[in-house]
Design an enzyme around this catalytic site. Structure first.
Site, PDB file in Angstrom:
ATOM      1  N   ARG A 129       5.602  -9.309 -19.783  1.00  0.00           N
ATOM      2  CA  ARG A 129       4.399  -8.503 -20.051  1.00  0.00           C
ATOM      3  C   ARG A 129       3.160  -9.028 -19.347  1.00  0.00           C
ATOM      4  NH1 ARG A 129       6.459  -8.132 -25.363  1.00  0.00           N
ATOM      5  NH2 ARG A 129       7.609  -6.181 -25.558  1.00  0.00           N
ATOM      6  N   LYS A 151      -4.966  -4.653  -6.591  1.00  0.00           N
ATOM      7  CA  LYS A 151      -4.036  -3.524  -6.492  1.00  0.00           C
ATOM      8  C   LYS A 151      -2.664  -4.064  -6.111  1.00  0.00           C
ATOM      9  CE  LYS A 151      -6.865   0.244  -4.727  1.00  0.00           C
ATOM     10  NZ  LYS A 151      -6.859   1.226  -3.645  1.00  0.00           N
ATOM     11  N   GLU A 193      -9.118  -3.844   9.962  1.00  0.00           N
ATOM     12  CA  GLU A 193      -9.730  -3.869   8.625  1.00  0.00           C
ATOM     13  C   GLU A 193     -11.025  -4.695   8.632  1.00  0.00           C
ATOM     14  OE1 GLU A 193      -8.515  -1.971   6.251  1.00  0.00           O
ATOM     15  OE2 GLU A 193      -6.348  -1.785   6.565  1.00  0.00           O
ATOM     16  N   LYS A 234     -15.678  -7.030   0.060  1.00  0.00           N
ATOM     17  CA  LYS A 234     -14.674  -6.445  -0.832  1.00  0.00           C
ATOM     18  C   LYS A 234     -14.918  -6.889  -2.269  1.00  0.00           C
ATOM     19  CE  LYS A 234     -10.089  -4.947  -1.671  1.00  0.00           C
ATOM     20  NZ  LYS A 234      -8.729  -4.676  -1.186  1.00  0.00           N
ATOM     21  N   GLU A 244     -11.485   2.110  -8.544  1.00  0.00           N
ATOM     22  CA  GLU A 244     -11.634   3.099  -7.472  1.00  0.00           C
ATOM     23  C   GLU A 244     -11.958   4.502  -7.968  1.00  0.00           C
ATOM     24  OE1 GLU A 244      -8.837   2.669  -4.239  1.00  0.00           O
ATOM     25  OE2 GLU A 244      -9.244   4.713  -3.577  1.00  0.00           O
ATOM     26  N   ARG A 248     -15.469   2.186  -4.357  1.00  0.00           N
ATOM     27  CA  ARG A 248     -14.313   1.522  -3.749  1.00  0.00           C
ATOM     28  C   ARG A 248     -13.618   2.439  -2.739  1.00  0.00           C
ATOM     29  NH1 ARG A 248      -9.891  -2.529  -6.735  1.00  0.00           N
ATOM     30  NH2 ARG A 248      -8.698  -2.950  -4.835  1.00  0.00           N
ATOM     31  N   ASN A 252     -11.583   3.167   2.124  1.00  0.00           N
ATOM     32  CA  ASN A 252     -10.596   4.040   2.761  1.00  0.00           C
ATOM     33  C   ASN A 252     -11.098   4.642   4.067  1.00  0.00           C
ATOM     34  OD1 ASN A 252      -8.773   3.635   0.653  1.00  0.00           O
ATOM     35  ND2 ASN A 252      -9.736   5.236  -0.574  1.00  0.00           N
ATOM     36  N   HIS A 255      -8.708   5.827   6.639  1.00  0.00           N
ATOM     37  CA  HIS A 255      -7.378   5.811   6.030  1.00  0.00           C
ATOM     38  C   HIS A 255      -6.795   7.198   5.771  1.00  0.00           C
ATOM     39  CE1 HIS A 255      -8.088   1.556   5.708  1.00  0.00           C
ATOM     40  NE2 HIS A 255      -6.934   1.339   5.114  1.00  0.00           N
ATOM     41  N   HIS A 259      -3.442   7.409   7.433  1.00  0.00           N
ATOM     42  CA  HIS A 259      -2.185   7.545   6.688  1.00  0.00           C
ATOM     43  C   HIS A 259      -1.354   8.697   7.216  1.00  0.00           C
ATOM     44  CE1 HIS A 259      -3.502   5.136   2.877  1.00  0.00           C
ATOM     45  NE2 HIS A 259      -2.879   4.379   3.770  1.00  0.00           N
ATOM     46  N   HIS A 273      -0.103  -0.449  10.388  1.00  0.00           N
ATOM     47  CA  HIS A 273      -1.133   0.099   9.500  1.00  0.00           C
ATOM     48  C   HIS A 273      -2.541   0.006  10.114  1.00  0.00           C
ATOM     49  CE1 HIS A 273      -3.327   1.105   5.882  1.00  0.00           C
ATOM     50  NE2 HIS A 273      -4.023  -0.016   6.013  1.00  0.00           N
TER      51      HIS A 273
HETATM   52  N1  LIG Z   1      -3.040  -4.162  -2.406  1.00  0.00           N
HETATM   53  C1  LIG Z   1      -3.937  -3.744  -1.540  1.00  0.00           C
HETATM   54  O1  LIG Z   1      -5.122  -3.620  -1.856  1.00  0.00           O
HETATM   55  C2  LIG Z   1      -3.493  -3.469  -0.144  1.00  0.00           C
HETATM   56  C3  LIG Z   1      -4.451  -3.228   0.842  1.00  0.00           C
HETATM   57  C4  LIG Z   1      -4.022  -3.033   2.144  1.00  0.00           C
HETATM   58  C5  LIG Z   1      -2.661  -3.062   2.440  1.00  0.00           C
HETATM   59  N2  LIG Z   1      -1.763  -3.289   1.461  1.00  0.00           N
HETATM   60  C6  LIG Z   1      -0.318  -3.350   1.752  1.00  0.00           C
HETATM   61  O2  LIG Z   1      -0.116  -4.446   2.627  1.00  0.00           O
HETATM   62  C7  LIG Z   1       1.085  -4.215   3.349  1.00  0.00           C
HETATM   63  C8  LIG Z   1       0.871  -4.626   4.783  1.00  0.00           C
HETATM   64  O3  LIG Z   1       0.549  -5.980   4.828  1.00  0.00           O
HETATM   65  P1  LIG Z   1       0.685  -6.844   6.169  1.00  0.00           P
HETATM   66  O4  LIG Z   1       0.085  -6.107   7.286  1.00  0.00           O
HETATM   67  O5  LIG Z   1       0.204  -8.190   5.846  1.00  0.00           O
HETATM   68  O6  LIG Z   1       2.254  -6.796   6.455  1.00  0.00           O
HETATM   69  P2  LIG Z   1       3.467  -7.784   6.105  1.00  0.00           P
HETATM   70  O7  LIG Z   1       3.290  -8.434   4.815  1.00  0.00           O
HETATM   71  O8  LIG Z   1       4.692  -6.988   6.324  1.00  0.00           O
HETATM   72  O9  LIG Z   1       3.350  -8.867   7.264  1.00  0.00           O
HETATM   73  C9  LIG Z   1       3.505  -8.468   8.610  1.00  0.00           C
HETATM   74  C10 LIG Z   1       4.568  -9.306   9.316  1.00  0.00           C
HETATM   75  O10 LIG Z   1       4.050 -10.609   9.576  1.00  0.00           O
HETATM   76  C11 LIG Z   1       4.935 -11.604   9.065  1.00  0.00           C
HETATM   77  N3  LIG Z   1       4.063 -12.724   8.703  1.00  0.00           N
HETATM   78  C12 LIG Z   1       3.263 -12.841   7.631  1.00  0.00           C
HETATM   79  N4  LIG Z   1       2.525 -13.944   7.726  1.00  0.00           N
HETATM   80  C13 LIG Z   1       2.867 -14.557   8.885  1.00  0.00           C
HETATM   81  C14 LIG Z   1       2.408 -15.717   9.550  1.00  0.00           C
HETATM   82  N5  LIG Z   1       1.424 -16.470   9.061  1.00  0.00           N
HETATM   83  N6  LIG Z   1       3.007 -16.045  10.727  1.00  0.00           N
HETATM   84  C15 LIG Z   1       3.974 -15.260  11.264  1.00  0.00           C
HETATM   85  N7  LIG Z   1       4.419 -14.138  10.688  1.00  0.00           N
HETATM   86  C16 LIG Z   1       3.858 -13.778   9.504  1.00  0.00           C
HETATM   87  C17 LIG Z   1       5.670 -10.942   7.958  1.00  0.00           C
HETATM   88  O11 LIG Z   1       6.909 -11.566   7.724  1.00  0.00           O
HETATM   89  C18 LIG Z   1       5.847  -9.527   8.508  1.00  0.00           C
HETATM   90  O12 LIG Z   1       6.938  -9.478   9.383  1.00  0.00           O
HETATM   91  C19 LIG Z   1       1.433  -2.768   3.170  1.00  0.00           C
HETATM   92  O13 LIG Z   1       2.546  -2.663   2.331  1.00  0.00           O
HETATM   93  C20 LIG Z   1       0.216  -2.181   2.492  1.00  0.00           C
HETATM   94  O14 LIG Z   1       0.530  -1.117   1.621  1.00  0.00           O
HETATM   95  C21 LIG Z   1      -2.153  -3.487   0.181  1.00  0.00           C
HETATM   96 ZN   LIG Z   2      -5.853  -0.493   5.133  1.00  0.00          ZN
END
Ligand SMILES: NC(=O)c1ccc[n+]([C@@H]2O[C@H](COP(=O)([O-])OP(=O)(O)OC[C@H]3O[C@@H](n4cnc5c(N)ncnc54)[C@H](O)[C@@H]3O)[C@@H](O)[C@H]2O)c1
Ligand SMILES: [Zn+2]
Length: 376
Positions: A129, A151, A193, A234, A244, A248, A252, A255, A259, A273
């Protein structure tokens, strides 16, 4: 610890009453994790969730830092990539965490990019929980965006991030040296970003980025500065609007268009992304200029910077076929942020002056996108 750091770490407080927490940003901070976790929760066990890529590069350093402060840790390693944000992996991580006897009062540690952060955060929100968790983001996107704000989510067959929870971390530790191992394309994508924060609300930061972006990429002290500016922005937005319902939404920017482009390219390697967000921000600026909200020259300046760092800014920068305007409009209408059929757009009155517009006419967007796609 200080010997490892070129500059003192920056600490930013996310002010959310009883759920407030610190974001610490600096080069070499992974070495200080044991000390920080011990100070936060003496005697806690730590369950590290990471992916195979990050495990190979950074897990040993994290485990050594925890062991150095006599903190017991277990590890749960998932496959890299967006595919890990699904029900099957979610279940496996939950079960492994329970099997590792992680209890209330212990800590989950999300070590990785946004995928690991979203997955581990969601697991932490439900196992027993609710467990507390620490974010140790290792991508630029995660350091400036996904690790802050609480999030968490996995994906549904119906779309991205549709199953999740708001669950704030208790600490975020962003070691900017971890980004040295990130593939260049991933870093550049995350930079979209960074530019987003400047474009949506901070014209002075935008000017600073125009001058200093190369040092941000190269890993000098400018990198820490840029990440701290983004986290401060942020943190302030999240403190004002955790769920949001208002401000917030500004995060976007780029986005809604982005998207649709991501969905159109199947959320694949074709378009990361941040790349989609860059193209989306360029479209948002051009669309805003078209509506005389800002001078065309200012929109061009914003777009020029994104292009200069090597991000896509035009549909023709995206390799391969793109779907029809009708399909893109459909994809936009499926955006999670829609209110009764019409997506909310983030438009802009200038660099640093974005605003939420829920009254954009679908016909105008269709005509604009039609023109852009015809140029391909
Ligand atoms: N929660 C939120 O507020 C929020 C906001 C924006 C995006 N997101 C989410 O984030 C995700 C995308 O995140 P991302 O772009 O970090 O992608 P990811 O986590 O897939 O990382 C990208 C790639 O880099 C590799 N990697 C990570 N750190 C590394 C490092 N230090 N050295 C070498 N390789 C490394 C990973 O293994 C992966 O292959 C999406 O799922 C998206 O929906 C969430
Ligand atoms: Zn984004």
């Amino acid at each position: 610890m200080t010997a490892l750091l070129r500059t003192d770490p920056a600490t930013i407080r996310v002010a959310l009453g009883a759920r407030s927490y610190d974001i610490v940003i600096g080069r070499g901070l992974i070495a200080s994790l044991g000390m920080r976790v011990a100070a936060l929760r003496a005697g806690a066990n730590v369950a590290i969730v990471t992916d195979e890529n990050v495990a190979r590069l950074h897990l040993a350093a994290v485990e050594a830092a925890l062991a150095g402060s006599a903190i017991a840790a277990s590890r749960i390693i998932v496959s890299p990539g967006e595919g890990a944000k699904n029900f099957r992996v979610f279940e496996q991580v939950c079960e492994q965490m329970i099997a590792a006897r992680v209890e209330r009062g212990d800590l989950v540690l999300a070590l990785g990019g946004g995928v690991v952060g979203d997955l581990a955060g969601f697991v932490a929100s439900v196992v027993r929980r609710g467990l507390d968790y620490v974010q140790v983001p290792t991508t630029l996107l995660a350091q400036v965006d996904s690790s802050v704000g609480g999030k968490t989510a996995i994906n549904s067959a119906h779309g991205k991030n549709l199953i999740g929870a708001f669950h704030q971390p208790v600490l975020v530790v962003a070691d900017t040296a971890a980004l040295d191992t990130l593939p260049a394309r991933e870093f550049r994508s995350g930079y979209a970003e960074v530019a987003k924060y400047a474009l949506l609300g901070d014209a002075a930061f935008f000017s600073w980025l125009e001058t200093n972006w190369r040092e941000v990429f190269n890993g000098g002290p400018a990198r820490e500065h840029a990440i701290a500016v983004c986290c401060r922005a942020k943190a302030a937005i999240v403190a004002r609007d955790e769920r949001e319902t208002g401000d917030r939404q500004l995060l976007n920017l780029g986005h809604t268009f982005g998207h649709a482009l991501e969905a159109a390219t199947g959320f694949s390697e074709r378009l990361l992304h941040g790349e989609a967000v860059a193209a989306g921000m360029a479209l948002a600026f051009e669309f805003s200029a078209r509506r005389s909200l800002l001078p065309a020259a200012e929109a061009e300046r914003a777009i020029r910077h994104l292009a200069e760092v090597g991000l896509p800014t035009e549909p023709q920068d995206i390799a391969g076929e793109l779907p029809s305007v009708d399909r893109l409009m459909d994809l936009m209408a499926q955006d999670k942020k829609i209110k009764r059929g019409m997506p909310t757009f983030i438009l802009t009155r200038g660099i640093g002056a974005a605003f939420v517009d829920s009254g954009v006419d679908a016909g105008d967007v269709r005509a604009f996108l039609g023109e852009k796609l015809a140029k391909r």
